[in-house]
Scaffold this motif. Structure first.
Motif, PDB file in Angstrom:
ATOM      1  N   GLN A  72       0.948  -1.233  -0.070  1.00  0.00           N
ATOM      2  CA  GLN A  72      -0.055   0.077   0.043  1.00  0.00           C
ATOM      3  C   GLN A  72       0.933   1.186   0.277  1.00  0.00           C
ATOM      4  O   GLN A  72       1.962   1.043   0.410  1.00  0.00           O
ATOM      5  N   TYR A  74       0.776   3.603   1.963  1.00  0.00           N
ATOM      6  CA  TYR A  74       1.292   3.943   3.380  1.00  0.00           C
ATOM      7  C   TYR A  74       2.304   3.047   3.930  1.00  0.00           C
ATOM      8  O   TYR A  74       2.464   3.144   5.142  1.00  0.00           O
TER       9      TYR A  74
ATOM     10  N   ASP B  94      -0.232  10.063  10.299  1.00  0.00           N
ATOM     11  CA  ASP B  94       0.006   8.537   9.710  1.00  0.00           C
ATOM     12  C   ASP B  94      -0.139   7.347  10.543  1.00  0.00           C
ATOM     13  O   ASP B  94      -0.221   6.395  10.192  1.00  0.00           O
ATOM     14  N   LEU B  95       0.117   7.797  11.858  1.00  0.00           N
ATOM     15  CA  LEU B  95       0.044   6.930  13.111  1.00  0.00           C
ATOM     16  C   LEU B  95      -1.356   6.160  13.205  1.00  0.00           C
ATOM     17  O   LEU B  95      -2.534   6.804  12.776  1.00  0.00           O
ATOM     18  N   CYS B  96      -1.421   5.004  13.875  1.00  0.00           N
ATOM     19  CA  CYS B  96      -2.506   4.322  14.072  1.00  0.00           C
ATOM     20  C   CYS B  96      -3.700   5.332  14.655  1.00  0.00           C
ATOM     21  O   CYS B  96      -3.412   5.875  15.598  1.00  0.00           O
ATOM     22  N   CYS B 129       0.927  -6.281  17.039  1.00  0.00           N
ATOM     23  CA  CYS B 129       1.632  -5.084  16.346  1.00  0.00           C
ATOM     24  C   CYS B 129       2.677  -4.759  17.128  1.00  0.00           C
ATOM     25  O   CYS B 129       2.548  -4.799  18.337  1.00  0.00           O
ATOM     26  N   SER B 355      -8.439  -2.269   3.478  1.00  0.00           N
ATOM     27  CA  SER B 355      -7.062  -1.803   3.587  1.00  0.00           C
ATOM     28  C   SER B 355      -7.016  -0.910   4.662  1.00  0.00           C
ATOM     29  O   SER B 355      -7.350   0.463   4.200  1.00  0.00           O
ATOM     30  N   ASN B 356      -6.668  -0.988   5.724  1.00  0.00           N
ATOM     31  CA  ASN B 356      -6.766  -0.197   6.850  1.00  0.00           C
ATOM     32  C   ASN B 356      -5.492   0.394   7.141  1.00  0.00           C
ATOM     33  O   ASN B 356      -4.332  -0.227   7.732  1.00  0.00           O
ATOM     34  N   ARG B 357      -5.460   1.620   6.957  1.00  0.00           N
ATOM     35  CA  ARG B 357      -3.998   2.270   7.081  1.00  0.00           C
ATOM     36  C   ARG B 357      -3.481   2.473   8.350  1.00  0.00           C
ATOM     37  O   ARG B 357      -2.343   2.794   8.753  1.00  0.00           O
ATOM     38  N   LYS B 360      -0.779  -2.116   9.858  1.00  0.00           N
ATOM     39  CA  LYS B 360       0.223  -2.395   8.926  1.00  0.00           C
ATOM     40  C   LYS B 360       0.352  -4.161   8.909  1.00  0.00           C
ATOM     41  O   LYS B 360       0.202  -4.733   8.182  1.00  0.00           O
ATOM     42  N   PRO B 361       0.268  -4.554  10.335  1.00  0.00           N
ATOM     43  CA  PRO B 361       0.318  -5.911  10.232  1.00  0.00           C
ATOM     44  C   PRO B 361      -0.816  -6.600   9.570  1.00  0.00           C
ATOM     45  O   PRO B 361      -0.799  -7.793   9.054  1.00  0.00           O
ATOM     46  N   SER B 363      -2.849  -5.124   7.146  1.00  0.00           N
ATOM     47  CA  SER B 363      -3.157  -4.723   5.894  1.00  0.00           C
ATOM     48  C   SER B 363      -2.014  -5.043   4.883  1.00  0.00           C
ATOM     49  O   SER B 363      -2.276  -5.354   3.622  1.00  0.00           O
ATOM     50  N   LEU B 364      -0.822  -4.723   5.209  1.00  0.00           N
ATOM     51  CA  LEU B 364       0.242  -4.933   4.547  1.00  0.00           C
ATOM     52  C   LEU B 364       0.335  -6.442   4.012  1.00  0.00           C
ATOM     53  O   LEU B 364       0.184  -7.315   5.013  1.00  0.00           O
ATOM     54  N   GLY B 365       0.209  -6.858   2.734  1.00  0.00           N
ATOM     55  CA  GLY B 365       0.333  -8.260   2.448  1.00  0.00           C
ATOM     56  C   GLY B 365      -1.467  -8.681   1.936  1.00  0.00           C
ATOM     57  O   GLY B 365      -1.663  -9.697   1.124  1.00  0.00           O
ATOM     58  N   GLN B 366      -2.348  -7.717   2.088  1.00  0.00           N
ATOM     59  CA  GLN B 366      -3.609  -7.978   1.413  1.00  0.00           C
ATOM     60  C   GLN B 366      -3.596  -8.018   0.038  1.00  0.00           C
ATOM     61  O   GLN B 366      -4.535  -8.608  -0.479  1.00  0.00           O
ATOM     62  N   TYR B 367      -2.674  -7.280  -0.799  1.00  0.00           N
ATOM     63  CA  TYR B 367      -2.640  -7.183  -2.180  1.00  0.00           C
ATOM     64  C   TYR B 367      -2.190  -8.586  -2.545  1.00  0.00           C
ATOM     65  O   TYR B 367      -2.949  -9.178  -3.545  1.00  0.00           O
ATOM     66  N   GLU B 385      -9.893   1.140   0.638  1.00  0.00           N
ATOM     67  CA  GLU B 385      -9.046   2.068   1.314  1.00  0.00           C
ATOM     68  C   GLU B 385      -9.580   2.920   2.239  1.00  0.00           C
ATOM     69  O   GLU B 385     -10.247   3.668   2.009  1.00  0.00           O
TER      70      GLU B 385
END
Lengths: 377, 413
Positions: A72, A74, B94-96, B129, B355-357, B360-361, B363-367, B385
């Motif tokens: 992504q 981000y 940009d933080l959670c 996370c 895809s939840n900004r 990251k644990p 969402s990254l990998g969802q693609y 998104e």
């Protein structure tokens, strides 16, 4: 500066500007493996003990195209950049990759890399996150032992305790040399520019370590004779943040009338900090260095450790201010920023936050902010 | 549509889950108890959602969940204001947003319940996370209370014996930490009892979730998002077990009477990731209007996914593995395999991935997961998104258009 020294620096600069080309050439000449790794917590000593070349992966900054289908927008530029490089074949000289556990983004990059990179071996060194306990140190040593076994399998070379010890000896000397250069720069800020220092430290992560050590030793010895060169008179600054792979940044700061005389970054002093005690069990000794060295914010070594460390750096190097240099989307650093900034503010130490992205221009706004900051000091 | 109109709609009234009232009561009582802990002499521990709560229950410590607080802030649409406050405190946008909203709440007692009760101690387990580590460091500095970190190494491709030993040794420290901070001996017998209740609660929760195997489904993932609260916050208590029994009865009854969550269920969908808390009703209505029911999700089921490693007869001994091998603390490929299993089990026609900004644990990998779903299950997927709490990261018209397009594909199959 003495011509010999300039020549050495030039050599470092050439490698640092195109480390991939260097690694390709090295591999062809030596017929030995090149082992990629992410993050300064990767157990390089064990990798070097294979006879191969440990090669730290940075994003090379090329436009993100292929990585967009996996990561992504981000995620930080290191993670996206590294993925782009591997998918576009720019890391095809790697025999395999080592992922030490770092942050959430690199953790997931490891999975995505394992599933898509198409390189040789893939190893995770799942290091502890908590570093300030004996239990964690024991676990760290166990992870390193396991890593040795796995790397032996992957590379097909026996890695003895002795070979790790001699590799650690090389690193001790390398780090010692680099620390001396840091000390020299604190004394005399005009001898080695910030971008040259970056080239030198980068080479200590990507170049043949024996070759790098020889060059560095010669360089350091030569520097002793240059100490009476006049200091620059520029404002003394400390750079704090994650990794910095942009030589231009130092030039912008120097053009603005400042000079980085020390740092707390993972491509700088955090990589250089600490020594491995060669008289003890080598795994225990490595673990000891890794838990004690200047800490990355993705790890825990106390609630104020990082703030205290930066304050100490400011005092010991008599700095006029601090520049925080963060990669956009680097969560661990962004979480620490408010408390560390407050520690600096409370002591009246001026500071500036600069956030970098893939596409951040080092010119324009960036330059203006640096100039305004230095002017204020 | 106002709430008044809503409740006067007889069809809506029929589909409303009646047990929800009871859950509200339990949760209210729980928060009152936590907020008045100072008067009753009970200790309060803040704990991460994936952390081992059973030892706290066994020691009569009241667990409080900042992440649940984050969800409440999101659902009550107070997220943007609080995230902006956190930005003024110096935290990056940009933080959670869970962390941002919670951090901003603390000094002003803000949010829907006037802030969380002050902690006596903090328990942070990083199995979900690395963000929680930083978040709890912030709160440990702010409240100046002891922080216990349970470091659970990620299981990219397996759970090593070294990691197991490491977590076990830390759990022993965790018990000592609780002894120090409560001034009482750790009660191991009580822990085994709590462990049994925890397992029973998880089984009941999974049984509730499995009522969606029925066609049409008596509940949707949007209902699960609400009823999840107890298995997260009061896992290991009798009231949780009782509540889910009651809910299960209601669902069974609904199935018998043909009451479905969505009036005309024609399509069944799977949801991945944490809910978009401030838009759950909108999303629920939107999908229902297109005859789609989100029958399952990877999020609410992760609190029963832990069951795999629990040893009923030796809970304490199985704690390390249970809490290290949770859903998010594994490799992306293993997570994708789980999605494929759920696709099969719940017989769905498509998958919606958030895809939840903030996470990251998750969402990254969802693609990659999306690609795997398309290849292995041959199902259409939709990637939204968005964010869990911060509404500034939600574009309604764009997402609505994409949902419409996605549902056209689902319908055309």
């Amino acid at each position: 500066m003495d011509q010999g020294l300039t020549k050495i620096l030039e050599k470092f600069r050439v490698v640092a500007e195109n480390p991939g080309e260097y690694a390709r050439g090295w591999k062809k000449e030596k017929n030995l493996p090149v082992i990629g790794y992410l993050c300064s917590y990767a157990p390089e000593e064990i990798m070097l003990a294979t006879g191969g070349l440990p090669y730290r992966i940075f994003g090379s900054g090329r436009q993100i195209k292929l990585a967009d289908s996996h990561l992504q927008a981000y995620s930080c530029s290191l993670v996206r950049g590294a993925m782009e490089d591997v998918l576009s074949g720019h890391l095809d000289f790697l025999d395999g990759t080592v992922f030490p556990h770092t942050c959430d983004s690199i953790q997931r990059l490891s999975d995505i890399w394992r599933m898509n990179a198409g390189l040789g071996f893939h190893l995770d060194a799942v290091l502890p996150v908590k570093l300030d306990s004996d239990i964690s140190k024991d676990y760290m040593a166990q992870v390193l032992r396991r890593f040795r076994d796995e790397l032996e399998q992957a590379v097909g070379v026996e890695i003895t305790d002795e070979s790790i010890t001699s590799a650690a000896r090389v690193y001790n000397s390398l780090r010692q040399c680099l620390r001396t250069i840091y000390a020299v720069r604190r004394e005399n800020d005009s001898l080695v520019s910030g971008s040259d220092l970056l080239a030198v430290t980068k080479c200590s992560m990507m170049m043949d370590r024996h070759e790098a050590l020889d060059l560095l030793t010669e360089f350091r010895e030569g520097l002793d004779k240059e100490m009476d060169a006049p200091v620059s008179g520029k404002k003394r600054l400390i750079l704090a943040g994650g990794l910095c792979n942009m030589p231009d940044i130092f030039e912008v700061i120097e053009d603005s009338g400042g000079v980085i005389i020390d740092d707390d970054i993972c491509t700088g002093s955090r990589h250089v900090d600490g020594e491995v005690d060669l008289d003890h069990d080598i795994f225990e000794a490595l673990a000891d260095r890794y838990v004690k060295r200047a800490v990355c914010p993705a790890k825990h070594a106390g609630l104020y450790t990082r703030g205290d460390h930066l304050m100490e750096l400011v005092k010991s190097s008599q700095a006029d201010g601090v520049i925080f240099l963060y990669l956009k989307f680097c969560d661990p650093h962004a979480f620490d920023y408010p408390y560390i900034k407050k520690m600096l503010d409370d002591e009246g130490i001026p500071n500036l936050l600069l956030e970098l992205d893939d596409s951040s221009p080092t010119e324009g706004q960036f330059r203006t902010r640096c100039e305004a900051f230095v002017e204020m000091l | 549509m106002t709430d008044q109109n809503r409740s006067s709609d007889p069809d809506r009234e029929k589909r409303k889950i009646k047990s929800a009232k009871k859950m509200k009561e339990i949760m209210t009582e729980y928060y009152i108890e936590a907020k008045t802990a100072e008067q009753t002499g009970k200790k309060v521990a803040w704990i991460t959602s994936g952390g081992p709560v059973e030892p706290l229950i066994a020691m009569d410590v009241i667990p409080v969940y900042p992440e649940n607080h984050g969800a409440m802030i999101g659902a009550s649409k107070m997220g943007v204001d609080l995230c902006e406050k956190a930005e003024q405190m110096g935290y990056s946008r940009d933080l959670c947003s869970y962390a941002m909203a919670d951090i901003a709440c603390a000094p002003i007692n803000g949010g829907p319940i006037g802030g969380l009760p002050r902690p006596d101690m903090l328990v942070c387990c990083n199995n979900i996370c690395g963000t929680v580590l930083k978040w709890y460091e912030v709160q440990a500095r702010y409240f100046n209370v002891p922080l216990f970190i349970l470091d659970t190494p990620i299981c990219h491709t397996g759970f090593s014996k070294e990691a197991k030993e490491y977590v076990k040794r830390q759990l022993a420290e965790y018990f000592e930490f609780l002894e120090e901070n409560t001034g009482r001996k750790f009660d191991f017998d009580r822990l085994e009892e709590v462990g049994k209740l925890s397992l029973e609660g998880q089984k009941m929760w999974q049984a509730v979730l499995d009522t969606t195997l029925n066609k049409p489904s008596p509940m949707s993932a949007f209902d699960a998002f609400i009823h999840l609260a107890l298995i997260v916050t009061l896992r290991g208590t009798q009231s949780t077990v009782d509540y889910y029994k009651m809910l299960l009865d209601e669902m069974t009854e609904r199935v018998k009477n043909g009451i479905s969550a969505v009036p005309n269920e024609r399509y069944r969908l799977l949801w991945d990731n944490i809910p978009i808390w401030f838009k759950t009703r909108w999303l629920s209505d939107k999908f229902a209007s297109l005859d789609a029911c989100l029958v399952a999700d990877t999020y609410t089921s992760s609190w029963s996914g832990m069951m795999t490693y629990i040893d009923e007869h030796n809970f304490m001994d199985s704690l390390a593995e249970t809490y290290t091998r949770i859903y998010l603390n594994i490799g992306v490929d293993e997570m994708a395999q789980n999605v494929l299993k759920m696709i099969d089990k719940y017989d769905v026609n498509g998958v919606v991935l958030h895809s939840n900004r903030s996470c990251k644990p998750y969402s990254l990998g969802q693609y990659d997961t999306q690609r795997i779903i398309q290849e292995k299950a041959g199902l259409p997927t939709l990637m939204i998104e968005a964010d869990i709490v911060d509404e500034r990261n939600f574009s309604e018209s764009q997402i609505e258009t994409r949902i419409d397009a996605f549902m056209e594909v689902v319908a055309s199959r």
